[in-house]
Design an enzyme around this catalytic site. Structure first.
Site, mmCIF file in Angstrom:
data_model
loop_
_atom_site.group_PDB
_atom_site.id
_atom_site.type_symbol
_atom_site.label_atom_id
_atom_site.label_comp_id
_atom_site.label_asym_id
_atom_site.label_seq_id
_atom_site.Cartn_x
_atom_site.Cartn_y
_atom_site.Cartn_z
ATOM 1 C CG ASP A 98 -2.330 0.193 0.972
ATOM 2 O OD1 ASP A 98 -3.138 -0.634 1.429
ATOM 3 O OD2 ASP A 98 -2.641 1.175 0.266
ATOM 4 C CG ASP A 199 -4.722 5.222 0.998
ATOM 5 O OD1 ASP A 199 -5.624 4.392 1.080
ATOM 6 O OD2 ASP A 199 -4.660 6.250 1.685
ATOM 7 C CD GLU A 250 -8.886 3.948 -1.628
ATOM 8 O OE1 GLU A 250 -7.960 4.575 -1.117
ATOM 9 O OE2 GLU A 250 -9.773 3.404 -0.929
ATOM 10 C CG HIS A 314 -9.011 -2.245 4.186
ATOM 11 N ND1 HIS A 314 -8.791 -2.181 2.828
ATOM 12 C CD2 HIS A 314 -8.622 -1.052 4.660
ATOM 13 C CE1 HIS A 314 -8.286 -1.021 2.506
ATOM 14 N NE2 HIS A 314 -8.171 -0.304 3.594
ATOM 15 C CG ASP A 315 -11.414 1.172 3.337
ATOM 16 O OD1 ASP A 315 -10.768 1.589 2.356
ATOM 17 O OD2 ASP A 315 -10.948 1.154 4.498
HETATM 18 O O1 TEU Z 1 -9.678 4.681 1.799
HETATM 19 C C1 TEU Z 1 -10.278 5.898 1.397
HETATM 20 C C2 TEU Z 1 -11.572 5.946 2.104
HETATM 21 O O2 TEU Z 1 -11.867 6.785 2.880
HETATM 22 C C3 TEU Z 1 -12.482 4.794 1.859
HETATM 23 O O3 TEU Z 1 -12.817 4.265 3.107
HETATM 24 C C4 TEU Z 1 -13.719 5.314 1.101
HETATM 25 O O4 TEU Z 1 -14.886 4.986 1.784
HETATM 26 C C5 TEU Z 1 -13.808 4.725 -0.279
HETATM 27 O O5 TEU Z 1 -13.690 3.419 -0.224
HETATM 28 C C6 TEU Z 1 -12.940 5.555 -1.164
HETATM 29 O O6 TEU Z 1 -13.759 6.666 -1.374
HETATM 30 C C7 TEU Z 1 -8.260 4.629 1.941
HETATM 31 C C8 TEU Z 1 -7.964 3.374 2.740
HETATM 32 O O7 TEU Z 1 -8.463 2.238 2.040
HETATM 33 C C9 TEU Z 1 -8.633 3.519 4.098
HETATM 34 O O8 TEU Z 1 -8.523 2.325 4.862
HETATM 35 C C10 TEU Z 1 -7.960 4.672 4.820
HETATM 36 O O9 TEU Z 1 -8.627 4.892 6.060
HETATM 37 C C11 TEU Z 1 -8.031 5.960 3.987
HETATM 38 O O10 TEU Z 1 -7.716 5.767 2.610
HETATM 39 C C12 TEU Z 1 -7.035 6.977 4.514
HETATM 40 O O11 TEU Z 1 -5.742 6.551 4.210
#
Ligand code: TEU
Length: 535
Positions: A98, A199, A250, A314-315
């Site tokens: 990541d 990320d 992402e 994981h989100d």
């Molecule tokens: O995720 C971005 C984020 O905020 C996601 O949870 C969001 O809901 C969506 O999936 C993207 O809009 C990344 C990481 O995956 C997350 O775990 C981190 O908390 C975040 O960035 C901050 O680094």
């Protein structure tokens, strides 16, 4: 579309802290991942995406990095990561890390220096803004807080954070910041990694002006700003060009036309992306909308670029709970797997998806550990909403839902740890676990292995053109893939009731299905069929 290894790959996402605990401290770790490499290799995947394990105070489960060149103590040591990379390579597995460079931890020494005063060498490595304490510079929100501005007593200024206040955003306009990121990336590449999951990489370019917005809750002002592509093209030129690396961005807030700009091969930016038109914007399966999204992204990208296919990570809560059906857990888990692996794009398997793990819902808000949940829950309750209402409104989408420990067997804590697990283990580990799945020829696990094996044997699955044959049908998803004279037809009943269809084909053309009996024109609830209609 030219043929390359990464387009043919399946990626397995390892959220190491919930994957396997090797030392009994209740937290997964890198040695725990090493212990399970044979299992990961047995799935037939080619790439492991490892969530962040760098030195971090762990406010956001590793996405707040305090040292890009160190390993978080709870994860293990640099020697462990070196061994993981070497052991994965020995099994033909690639490892992507990541890359979290939109922000660092507020405990990173860059930030500690930057906040010292307004004249030091790193004074503009972050985004500082004059203002009056108590009156943030604008009405924006952050992903994890009511405001993206935090007042710093030391500098008597605000600093900007797209996420938690402990995650200050880096200032990518500062060339020294970019060079420091590129140096770090090269260091990891020299250490043997095979690429990066980047990320929220389209947030690194900030809006030209920090003026107020009409709807602060529409966070799209945080990303996808003009100028972001110049940064990514520079990164490609400086670090990635000429190397056989896999990069996936992402990329929230984009539709297909913008998405193509990140992954079109001639633009030399990223190889593929995750978009969030489903995961962020579709609460549960809306098949008509899902099919439109798949068609729009295919029409815009193919054959210039490749998207990625996922429905959980994981989100985002586990796909069988959110987009399938726990009443038809096995059938719908297999249907979603077959769908993601036969749609155009690179499929991602989030640990536990391959055994049909379900998303947990805690009845007690204190069991949720995620900073995003805690901050938003506290904000809404403080604003006067009844806590029960807030909890029930957040339960389905809470990020903790998919972060419960991997369920290996029916022993205590699902075989994840001999200690006290850092996160509640889903109580259904007694029946949903790898050991049980290995012994069940009808398990989701066996089905996933067959799916992933098909991808190795049939280029049509990767390179085939895509045609939706029933785009207006609210329950049936029927599409074809065609490549070099081979045509596949996928027939999915994305519904908890049986449905009759003329799209069913003779049994002898059936390559794979999720029911033992799949001969009739009647599809059972969540029945999925894969046919080869012509050679
Ligand atoms: O995720 C971005 C984020 O905020 C996601 O949870 C969001 O809901 C969506 O999936 C993207 O809009 C990344 C990481 O995956 C997350 O775990 C981190 O908390 C975040 O960035 C901050 O680094």
């Amino acid at each position: 579309m030219n043929r390359t290894w990464w387009k043919e790959a399946v990626v397995y996402q390892v959220y190491w802290r919930s994957f396997n605990d090797s030392n009994g401290d209740g937290m997964g770790d890198l040695r725990g991942v090493i212990e399970k490499l044979d299992y990961i290799a047995s799935l037939g995947v080619e790439v492991i995406w490892l969530n962040p394990c760098y030195t971090s105070p762990d406010i956001d489960n590793g996405y707040d990095i305090a040292d890009y060149y160190g390993i978080m103590e709870k994860a293990g040591t640099m020697a462990d990561l070196d061994q993981l990379i070497e052991s994965a390579h020995a099994r033909g597995l690639k490892i992507i890390l990541d890359l979290v460079v939109n922000h660092t931890s507020n405990q990173h020494h860059w930030f500690e220096e930057s906040r010292r005063d307004q004249t030091n060498d790193k004074s503009d490595w972050y985004i500082w803004h004059d203002g009056e304490k108590g009156t943030p510079p604008n009405n924006w929100r952050s992903y994890f807080a009511p405001s993206p501005w935090t007042w710093d007593e030391g500098r008597q200024q605000y600093y900007f954070h797209s996420f938690a206040s402990e995650q200050p955003d880096l200032n990518w306009e500062q060339p020294a910041v970019r060079q420091a990121v590129y140096t770090m990336m090269r260091w990891w590449i020299d250490r043997g990694i095979d690429g990066f999951r980047m990320d929220v990489i389209n947030l690194i370019k900030k809006r030209a002006a920090f003026d107020d917005v009409e709807d602060p809750f529409d966070l799209s002002y945080l990303g996808n700003q003009p100028g972001v592509h110049e940064f990514l093209q520079e990164m490609h030129q400086e670090v990635l060009a000429g190397k056989e690396l896999f990069t996936v961005g992402e990329i929230p807030f984009v539709g297909p036309e913008d998405g193509l700009l990140y992954v079109s091969e001639e633009r030399q930016e990223l190889q593929t992306l995750f978009h969030f038109e489903v995961a962020d914007d579709m609460e549960e399966m809306d098949l008509l909308r899902y099919k439109q999204i798949q068609k729009r992204w295919y029409d815009a990208l193919y054959p210039k670029g490749v998207a990625s296919q996922f429905l959980n990570n994981h989100d985002h809560t586990r796909q069988v709970t959110r987009f399938g059906s726990e009443c038809y857990r096995v059938e719908s888990a297999k249907l979603l797997g077959l769908m993601l692996h036969t749609l155009p794009g690179i499929p991602y398997v989030y640990q536990g998806e391959e055994i049909g793990m379900t998303g947990i819902r805690f009845s007690d808000a204190s069991l949720y550990q995620d900073v995003a949940f805690r901050n938003r829950y506290e904000e809404r309750v403080a604003a006067g909403e009844p806590s029960g209402t807030v909890l029930s409104s957040m339960q389905l989408r809470a990020r903790d839902n998919s972060r419960t420990p991997m369920q290996w067997d029916d022993s205590r804590a699902g075989g994840f740890t001999t200690g006290a697990p850092w996160m509640t283990v889903n109580p259904n580990y007694k029946t949903i676990n790898v050991q049980a799945a290995e012994q069940d020829p009808q398990s989701v696990l066996v089905f996933y292995r067959e799916l992933i094996q098909l991808r190795k044997e049939h280029p049509v699955m990767v390179y085939g053109v895509y045609r939706d044959l029933a785009i207006q049908d609210p329950y049936l998803y029927v599409y074809e893939r065609e490549f070099e004279g081979v045509t596949w037809r996928i027939v999915l009943n994305v519904h908890d009731e049986q449905v009759e269809t003329t799209f069913a084909l003779p049994n002898e053309q059936l390559l794979l299905s999720n029911y033992e009996e799949s001969a009739s024109k009647i599809l059972q609830p969540y029945e999925a069929r894969l046919y080869q209609t012509s050679r």
